[in-house]
Design a protein around this motif. Structure first.
Motif, short mmCIF file in Angstrom:
data_model
loop_
_atom_site.label_atom_id
_atom_site.label_comp_id
_atom_site.label_asym_id
_atom_site.label_seq_id
_atom_site.Cartn_x
_atom_site.Cartn_y
_atom_site.Cartn_z
N ASP A 53 0.86 -1.18 0.00
CA ASP A 53 0.00 0.00 0.00
C ASP A 53 0.89 1.23 0.00
O ASP A 53 1.95 1.23 0.65
CB ASP A 53 -0.90 0.02 1.24
CG ASP A 53 -1.92 1.13 1.21
OD1 ASP A 53 -3.03 0.90 0.68
OD2 ASP A 53 -1.63 2.24 1.70
N PRO B 56 -6.29 5.59 3.17
CA PRO B 56 -7.25 4.95 4.08
C PRO B 56 -6.64 3.77 4.84
O PRO B 56 -6.95 3.57 6.03
CB PRO B 56 -8.37 4.50 3.14
CG PRO B 56 -8.33 5.50 2.02
CD PRO B 56 -6.87 5.80 1.81
N ARG B 57 -5.78 3.01 4.19
CA ARG B 57 -5.12 1.88 4.87
C ARG B 57 -4.24 2.40 6.01
O ARG B 57 -4.23 1.82 7.11
CB ARG B 57 -4.27 1.10 3.86
CG ARG B 57 -3.43 -0.04 4.48
CD ARG B 57 -4.25 -1.27 4.77
NE ARG B 57 -3.48 -2.31 5.40
CZ ARG B 57 -2.67 -3.17 4.76
NH1 ARG B 57 -2.53 -3.09 3.44
NH2 ARG B 57 -2.05 -4.11 5.42
N GLU C 10 -4.64 5.20 7.66
CA GLU C 10 -5.53 5.70 8.72
C GLU C 10 -5.96 4.56 9.63
O GLU C 10 -5.97 4.71 10.86
CB GLU C 10 -6.76 6.36 8.09
CG GLU C 10 -6.49 7.66 7.35
CD GLU C 10 -6.46 8.86 8.27
OE1 GLU C 10 -6.55 8.68 9.50
OE2 GLU C 10 -6.36 9.99 7.75
N ARG C 11 -6.32 3.42 9.04
CA ARG C 11 -6.76 2.28 9.85
C ARG C 11 -5.61 1.68 10.65
O ARG C 11 -5.79 1.20 11.76
CB ARG C 11 -7.38 1.21 8.95
CG ARG C 11 -8.67 1.65 8.26
CD ARG C 11 -9.39 0.48 7.62
NE ARG C 11 -8.58 -0.17 6.60
CZ ARG C 11 -8.59 0.18 5.31
NH1 ARG C 11 -9.36 1.18 4.90
NH2 ARG C 11 -7.85 -0.47 4.43
N LEU C 12 -4.41 1.71 10.07
CA LEU C 12 -3.25 1.10 10.71
C LEU C 12 -2.71 1.95 11.86
O LEU C 12 -2.16 1.42 12.83
CB LEU C 12 -2.16 0.88 9.66
CG LEU C 12 -0.86 0.18 10.09
CD1 LEU C 12 -1.16 -1.25 10.52
CD2 LEU C 12 0.14 0.21 8.94
N ALA D 170 -3.67 1.23 15.65
CA ALA D 170 -3.11 -0.03 16.14
C ALA D 170 -1.60 0.09 16.36
O ALA D 170 -1.06 -0.43 17.34
CB ALA D 170 -3.42 -1.15 15.15
#
Length: 301
Positions: free
Chosen positions: A50, A64-65, A67-69, A72
């Protein structure tokens, strides 16, 4: 992907680039060259398949990937930092530590005296330093550790852990012999009463400016002050009024010479909250400071 092949340093670079929105500023914070930071981002891109960040004017923005990562990764790094740090409990009576906190000028005047008294009793060698910051800078400063906690009505601060210390609303502070007090009905300022007043506006408190604008009272502002500290004296010696938090206004009324008057002010209610970073949520000294602040506010309430 197989996590056994992942270099955790790549996640650390990712986290700092995400927070700053800039590879160069991330490299500066990490003490590495910009090419090395860029190479670390490239390696992580290849591992995850990505782009993670897209170039834009003045920096980069996350995909977006990414942002999600990000959340965490932050949680994982915080857990490691706590686990690897020395596991000594914080001993306030012996500690010689400096805490840095965000407070507005009005917050300093109202909240520092009881907090300093509590520190004198519980942690006599601990020092406090107030670092007022723009609301947009507070969350990042907490994450970086340049601030330990932030206290105030901070609706623009997101991504932090927080707890409400007290709920309050805005009221109007006048001198005790102000002429408008003779014509009030039910002890409240009507819209007509408000339009008859002239105001001090404090530029460092945007919410009071918002209220004056919502009431279309900008033309009634006779003094625009940079800071709050001189305002009570000005109110006491003139017929100017100031919109301010009722809980703080009450302290002036108790001193004598002032009157606190309620009015129908738009979006008047607000919460004063304690903010801190999840990165230091388990750090013993930070935990102790937060507990002390909550205790002091509870006693005042």
């Amino acid at each position: 992907m197989d996590i056994s092949g992942l270099d955790l340093n790549l996640l650390r670079v990712f986290d700092v680039v995400f927070r700053h929105g800039s590879v160069s500023r991330a490299a500066q914070e990490l003490g590495m060259s910009q090419p090395a930071a860029s190479q670390a981002v490239t390696r992580l891109r290849q591992l995850l398949g990505d782009p993670l960040f897209e170039r834009m004017h003045g920096g980069v923005r996350p995909t977006p990937r990414a942002e999600r990562l990000a959340l965490a990764v932050r949680a994982a790094l915080a857990t490691l930092e706590v686990a690897l740090a020395e596991a000594h409990a914080f001993e306030p009576q012996q500690a010689q530590k400096r805490f840095r906190i965000h407070l507005s000028d009005i917050g300093e005047a109202r909240f520092l005296p009881p907090l300093m008294w509590a520190l004198r009793e519980q942690a006599p060698h601990v020092q406090l330093e107030t670092l007022p910051m723009a609301m947009t800078e507070i969350a990042d400063a907490l994450d970086r550790g340049s601030l330990d906690i932030a206290i105030g009505f901070l609706p623009g601060v997101t991504g932090t852990q927080q707890t409400v210390l007290l709920s309050d609303h805005y009221a109007v502070l006048l001198r005790k012999e102000h002429p408008v007090l003779q014509v009030l009905q039910d002890g409240r300022l009507s819209p007509e009463n408000l339009r008859s007043l002239e105001f001090v506006a404090v530029r460092s408190h945007s919410e009071t400016l918002r209220i004056l604008q919502a009431l279309d009272l900008q033309q009634q502002i006779r003094l625009s002050a940079a800071h709050f500290m001189a305002v009570p004296s000005i109110v006491r010696q003139t017929d100017l009024a100031v919109i301010m938090p009722a809980e703080i206004a009450d302290t002036f009324e108790r001193q004598g010479g002032y009157a606190v008057v309620q009015a129908d002010l738009p979006a008047s209610a607000f919460d004063v909250s304690l903010h801190w970073s999840w990165r230091f949520a388990q750090e013993p000294a930070n935990q102790w400071l937060r507990s002390l602040v909550v205790e002091v506010f509870r006693q005042r309430a």
